[in-house]
Design a protein around this motif. Sequence first.
Motif, mmCIF file in Angstrom:
data_model
loop_
_atom_site.group_PDB
_atom_site.id
_atom_site.type_symbol
_atom_site.label_atom_id
_atom_site.label_comp_id
_atom_site.label_asym_id
_atom_site.label_seq_id
_atom_site.Cartn_x
_atom_site.Cartn_y
_atom_site.Cartn_z
ATOM 1 N N ALA A 88 0.816 -1.219 0.000
ATOM 2 C CA ALA A 88 0.000 0.000 0.000
ATOM 3 C C ALA A 88 0.850 1.270 0.000
ATOM 4 O O ALA A 88 0.470 2.270 0.608
ATOM 5 C CB ALA A 88 -0.994 0.006 1.155
ATOM 6 N N MET A 142 -5.028 3.829 1.621
ATOM 7 C CA MET A 142 -3.784 3.063 1.772
ATOM 8 C C MET A 142 -3.587 2.586 3.218
ATOM 9 O O MET A 142 -2.986 1.539 3.452
ATOM 10 C CB MET A 142 -2.579 3.931 1.380
ATOM 11 C CG MET A 142 -2.557 4.349 -0.071
ATOM 12 S SD MET A 142 -2.360 2.972 -1.194
ATOM 13 C CE MET A 142 -1.615 3.796 -2.608
ATOM 14 N N THR A 186 -0.793 -2.934 -3.962
ATOM 15 C CA THR A 186 -1.436 -3.843 -2.999
ATOM 16 C C THR A 186 -1.871 -5.165 -3.624
ATOM 17 O O THR A 186 -1.956 -6.170 -2.941
ATOM 18 C CB THR A 186 -2.716 -3.201 -2.391
ATOM 19 O OG1 THR A 186 -3.634 -2.924 -3.449
ATOM 20 C CG2 THR A 186 -2.407 -1.942 -1.625
#
Lengths: 290, 198
Positions: free
Chosen positions: A12, A59, A92
């Motif tokens: 992230a 995130m 991610t």
Amino acid sequence: METIKRNDYNFAFLDEGSKREIRRAILHAIAIPGYQVPFGSRELPIGRGWGTGGIQLTMSLIGPNDTLKVIDQGNDDSVNAVSIKRLICSTTGVETTTDTAEANIIQSRHRIPEEPLREDQVLVLQVPTPEPLRSVDAHEAVTRQLHADAEYTGIWVNLFEQLLTRGSAFKGADHPVMADDRYVMNPSPIPRYDNPKLDHAQCLYLFGAGREKKIYAVPPYTKVESLAFDDHPFEQENMEGRKCRLCGAEHVYFDEIFDPETGERYYQCSDTGYCLKRQNEQKAEKEGLR
Amino acid sequence: MITENQFDMVFDCQQIFKALMNALARPGHIETMAPQIEKLETDHAALLAAGLTLLDNWRSFYVCGDAPELAQELKEMTYGVPAEPEKADYVFLPRGYQNQKSIREMLESVKIGTLPEPHKSATLFIELDQLCGGPETTLTGPGINGAITVTLPEEGRQWLVERQAMAFEFPCGVELYFITPQGQIMGIPRKIKVGGTR
């Protein structure tokens, strides 16, 4: 074009210290509905003002098993939405969807999806100007004190001036709301049509302003009231008599499309995911009948 | 080196944060971080897990009671700054803390923020044996659909009653998290009231 490789960055994108900073701010924001928690906004490979507050929230929340939806003014396919989705996905590896019901994290600019959100969903809104008192005073120390004293006369005067000069006390977007009878907050530039969706919603709303370095929240089942006068009650945009040209939906928020050659005006759902879902359902129904 | 089932500072902390966030957004509901707790082979693993998720060298903490190993682990693993309760951002109360301070003394000593900066307040993590089985208590406030009935043990209920009796002027106040050693967690933000109607 150089592509981002998953292993080039931490999961992230943000480092864990940055995530911790944002997570701590999120928890304070949830505990004090409508209060703007300052945080150390990070640099991102997207310019400030292009959704960096929302990206930092997403995130910090996201895990490998989450499903993400990103919309920009209701649209899943606009440049901003696609760019944000690409950045998050490439760092991610999470699944994305255009179906609101399938997503558990939805990042949005300027709209709340048409489908009601559930308790297990989080809506992250990108906020350009989080401070509703900025038009009253330019100084952060002053507006912070005004919030502390719940001194919102300036906002009421502004709305009254607007009523006198323009005939309506309501802003086209970002019309301020009172969160849980304490803090006046900007709901991000959503149309007034979406304001009532904040009130006693099932989902958690998180607001991130990257440039202004503020995070605030509206927890589920929280009273959120749009500011209005007793003799000029709050009004949403009037969508009566309009119909989506693609899916036939009524009583939703529409985009207006003008054809300069024929002079005709068309309406279609602003929430493209909702519109597409309806079109697919209609198609499936037709095919089932054959 | 055995790396299987090791606590992961990225993915396990993300799951724990989700549990902390959901617990605070839905007061009275019990969330779990049991799968992550199992990976920490230490006493007070649930408190340590919360510390690993939130603490770093920018935040201070205080461990109440006789748990020097927890204070040591928090300091060494997070670089969090040990502080007196009056200055601590996060206060950890492992079982047995009562021998040192009463609930009222604890609430009187922690920081509650200021009206312009209410976020500069403490969050308390209180270890309880369980989160149910006690007398029925009704909670109301933001995050709760009308009202919710919880059955926190008497000690947990006492925290809520005492905090309410202190009558901090909102937005000042403290957040309470009740945590079991097994990783169950309940969050009670400052605006939640015992009893009352919405």
